[in-house]
Design an enzyme around this catalytic site. Structure first.
Site, short mmCIF file in Angstrom:
data_model
loop_
_atom_site.label_atom_id
_atom_site.label_comp_id
_atom_site.label_asym_id
_atom_site.label_seq_id
_atom_site.Cartn_x
_atom_site.Cartn_y
_atom_site.Cartn_z
N GLU A 294 0.80 -1.23 0.00
CA GLU A 294 0.00 0.00 0.00
C GLU A 294 0.83 1.28 0.00
O GLU A 294 0.62 2.17 0.82
CB GLU A 294 -0.98 -0.03 1.19
CG GLU A 294 -1.89 -1.23 1.15
CD GLU A 294 -2.71 -1.44 2.43
OE1 GLU A 294 -2.59 -0.61 3.35
OE2 GLU A 294 -3.45 -2.43 2.50
N ASN B 235 2.11 -5.01 -3.32
CA ASN B 235 0.72 -5.35 -2.96
C ASN B 235 -0.08 -4.09 -2.65
O ASN B 235 0.39 -3.23 -1.90
CB ASN B 235 0.76 -6.26 -1.72
CG ASN B 235 -0.57 -6.92 -1.40
OD1 ASN B 235 -1.21 -7.50 -2.29
ND2 ASN B 235 -0.99 -6.84 -0.15
N HIS C 203 -10.42 -6.09 -1.98
CA HIS C 203 -11.44 -5.88 -0.95
C HIS C 203 -12.59 -5.14 -1.62
O HIS C 203 -12.53 -3.93 -1.84
CB HIS C 203 -10.89 -5.04 0.21
CG HIS C 203 -9.81 -5.74 0.98
ND1 HIS C 203 -10.07 -6.85 1.75
CD2 HIS C 203 -8.49 -5.50 1.09
CE1 HIS C 203 -8.94 -7.27 2.31
NE2 HIS C 203 -7.96 -6.46 1.92
N GLU D 139 -6.15 -10.65 -1.28
CA GLU D 139 -6.93 -10.40 -0.05
C GLU D 139 -8.43 -10.29 -0.33
O GLU D 139 -9.12 -9.47 0.25
CB GLU D 139 -6.45 -9.10 0.63
CG GLU D 139 -4.98 -9.05 0.90
CD GLU D 139 -4.53 -7.82 1.71
OE1 GLU D 139 -5.40 -7.13 2.27
OE2 GLU D 139 -3.31 -7.59 1.79
N ASP E 40 -12.29 -10.19 -0.38
CA ASP E 40 -13.56 -10.42 0.32
C ASP E 40 -14.60 -9.51 -0.32
O ASP E 40 -14.26 -8.55 -1.02
CB ASP E 40 -13.47 -10.22 1.85
CG ASP E 40 -12.65 -9.03 2.30
OD1 ASP E 40 -12.59 -8.02 1.56
OD2 ASP E 40 -12.07 -9.09 3.40
O1 G3I Z 1 -1.67 -7.98 18.65
C1 G3I Z 1 -2.63 -7.29 19.43
C2 G3I Z 1 -2.89 -8.05 20.69
O2 G3I Z 1 -1.72 -8.08 21.46
C3 G3I Z 1 -4.03 -7.38 21.45
O3 G3I Z 1 -4.35 -8.15 22.56
C4 G3I Z 1 -5.24 -7.28 20.54
C5 G3I Z 1 -6.40 -6.62 21.28
O4 G3I Z 1 -6.69 -5.39 20.78
O5 G3I Z 1 -4.91 -6.54 19.40
C6 G3I Z 1 -3.93 -7.18 18.63
O6 G3I Z 1 -3.64 -6.46 17.45
C7 G3I Z 1 -4.63 -6.47 16.42
C8 G3I Z 1 -4.05 -7.20 15.21
O7 G3I Z 1 -4.93 -7.09 14.10
C9 G3I Z 1 -3.80 -8.67 15.49
O8 G3I Z 1 -4.97 -9.32 15.85
C10 G3I Z 1 -4.93 -5.03 16.07
O9 G3I Z 1 -5.58 -4.43 17.15
C11 G3I Z 1 -5.79 -4.98 14.82
O10 G3I Z 1 -5.92 -3.64 14.46
C12 G3I Z 1 -5.14 -5.74 13.70
O11 G3I Z 1 -5.95 -5.61 12.52
C13 G3I Z 1 -5.39 -6.09 11.31
C14 G3I Z 1 -5.13 -4.94 10.33
O12 G3I Z 1 -4.64 -5.48 9.11
C15 G3I Z 1 -4.17 -3.91 10.84
O13 G3I Z 1 -4.17 -2.79 10.03
C16 G3I Z 1 -6.38 -7.06 10.70
O14 G3I Z 1 -6.53 -8.19 11.57
C17 G3I Z 1 -5.90 -7.53 9.33
O15 G3I Z 1 -6.91 -8.26 8.70
C18 G3I Z 1 -5.57 -6.31 8.47
O16 G3I Z 1 -5.05 -6.78 7.25
C19 G3I Z 1 -4.81 -5.80 6.23
C20 G3I Z 1 -3.63 -6.30 5.39
O17 G3I Z 1 -2.54 -6.58 6.20
C21 G3I Z 1 -3.27 -5.29 4.30
N1 G3I Z 1 -4.42 -4.93 3.50
C22 G3I Z 1 -5.61 -4.53 4.23
C23 G3I Z 1 -5.98 -5.57 5.28
C24 G3I Z 1 -7.25 -5.20 5.98
O18 G3I Z 1 -7.09 -3.99 6.70
#
Ligand code: G3I
Length: 396
Positions: free
Chosen positions: A204, A245, A281, A313, A315
């Site tokens: 991105e 990507n 997406h 990715e 959905d």
């Molecule tokens: O790791 C912490 C954990 O320690 C904590 O207990 C928990 C509770 O809040 O949060 C955890 O972190 C989360 C992380 O996912 C792992 O689960 C973050 O809050 C959460 O914001 C994070 O979201 C991810 C996001 O990227 C971050 O921007 C999504 O799961 C994931 O699906 C998303 O994936 C991205 C791709 O990498 C790039 N393209 C877009 C896509 C969707 O946004």
């Protein structure tokens, strides 16, 4: 469309607050998206995506046996078409829910770590790499003859605080990022014990209007930084296939043009970039997904540069459309089918969904609304989208 603001993800999310979902909660008039999945306990908006709408206790079998309604596995059909079919994988349900691993291994031939290969997980403090969670997913994939897409080496989200500080200081930023890339790709070298064949090197880096995104890395390293990242990755593992990507660059348009021009320049300069990831997406409803001709034309011009094209990715959001649940599910199935069909015809070699079950999807947490964007429902039962995908893969 998702603007990648990601504010929600920056908020500290601690206690999980179960809430009863009203069947029409948060929906536009006449819609009942919640009815698409087993009603019951859901989790408040803002909780981690992986905790959304878990409808059965962790470690117990879901109400429907996940095998009962499947005639042919996606991965067998995809093998016959010469394409990998993949899913992004979350660590927690892989451990906690047997059905998650069962369906994943049964249906998919490629995995991407949804989170745990990002820098914040792999190098939580300077020089201390932690591959445990990522390696567990790699081991699962290897045990089930699945390939792995590494995601991601350089992004503006999910960096450890120390790396953000180094980047902001401007001093040694390049060395820090280079060390990260080298450390990760050395661990996952293709001639080593834990090979990862393909990597999203950069994620991105272009804005929705087609400019170079103003990120911590662009600021610290200057506008030519992308070429360096690919070179560093190639030096660390000359056998890894290296991808750019991005989202919103699937069909033709300003952003897709900018991504194309970026890649054309890199290829022209002899930079070791091997492929492009189109995230995909998308949603149901008007203009929420690329048209077939636009998608085909964009893939064709990227391939004409000598690049491999992966869908990384996908959905399909339901909340962007209208109609009854059945109508929305049918429209979603059509979007999945149109895009997969176009991609197969256009020569895409890997097609990955961002998750596979509505029990674990980033969409409700990000949009603040219930949805159902993936091919399996929250009970791991295949949805109309799944059946449409199998028909396309079977050549029907
Ligand atoms: O790791 C912490 C954990 O320690 C904590 O207990 C928990 C509770 O809040 O949060 C955890 O972190 C989360 C992380 O996912 C792992 O689960 C973050 O809050 C959460 O914001 C994070 O979201 C991810 C996001 O990227 C971050 O921007 C999504 O799961 C994931 O699906 C998303 O994936 C991205 C791709 O990498 C790039 N393209 C877009 C896509 C969707 O946004």
């Amino acid at each position: 469309r998702h603007d990648n603001g990601q504010r929600m993800y920056r908020a500290p999310m601690t206690a999980v607050r179960p809430v009863r979902l009203n069947r029409r909660a948060g929906l536009t008039a006449g819609a009942s998206l919640v009815g698409l999945s087993t009603p019951g306990t859901a989790f408040a908006v803002g909780e981690p995506a992986s905790m959304n709408r878990q409808d059965h206790a962790p470690g117990t079998a879901p109400p429907h046996h996940p095998g009962s309604q499947v005639a042919s596995r996606l991965r067998d059909l995809a093998d016959a078409r010469g394409i990998r079919i993949g899913a992004a994988v979350a660590s927690r349900p892989l451990v906690a829910e047997p059905a998650y691993g069962d369906v994943l291994a049964r249906e998919f031939s490629s995995v991407t770590c949804e989170n745990v290969m990002k820098p914040g997980f792999l190098q939580p403090s300077p020089g201390r790499f932690d591959f445990q969670a990522a390696d567990a997913i790699v081991a699962f994939a290897t045990a089930h003859a699945m390939t792995i897409r590494g995601h991601t080496l350089a992004w503006h989200n999910q960096n450890p605080p120390w790396l953000e500080r180094v980047a902001a200081s401007g001093e040694n930023a390049g060395a820090a990022l280079r060390d990260h890339i080298t450390g990760v790709l050395t661990h996952y070298r293709n001639d080593g014990p834990v090979p990862v064949p393909a990597w999203d090197v950069v994620n991105e880096a272009i804005t929705d209007t087609g400019a170079l995104r103003d990120t911590l890395w662009a600021r610290a390293l200057g506008p030519g930084y992308l070429a360096d990242l690919f070179r560093w990755a190639n030096e660390a593992d000359p056998d890894a296939r290296l991808f750019y990507n991005d989202y919103g660059a699937e069909g033709m348009g300003r952003k897709a043009d900018a991504v194309y021009e970026l890649l054309r320049g890199l290829v022209q300069d002899g930079v070791p970039v091997h492929g492009v990831g189109l995230q995909m997406h998308v949603g149901i409803g008007a203009r929420q997904s690329p048209s077939r001709p636009d998608l085909a034309a964009n893939i064709a011009r990227l391939r004409a540069l000598g690049l491999e094209v992966h869908v990384t990715e996908m959905d399909v959001k339901l909340q962007t459309g209208t109609g009854t649940d059945d109508e929305r599910l049918a429209e979603q199935a059509q979007v999945y089918a149109d895009i997969l069909g176009t991609c197969i015809e256009a020569g895409v070699t890997s097609f990955t969904f961002w998750g596979f079950t509505d029990a674990h999807s980033w969409i409700p947490g990000f949009t603040g609304k219930p949805d159902g964007a993936l091919p399996f429902d929250t009970t791991y039962a295949p949805k109309p989208a799944y059946h449409a995908l199998t028909r396309v893969l079977a050549g029907g």
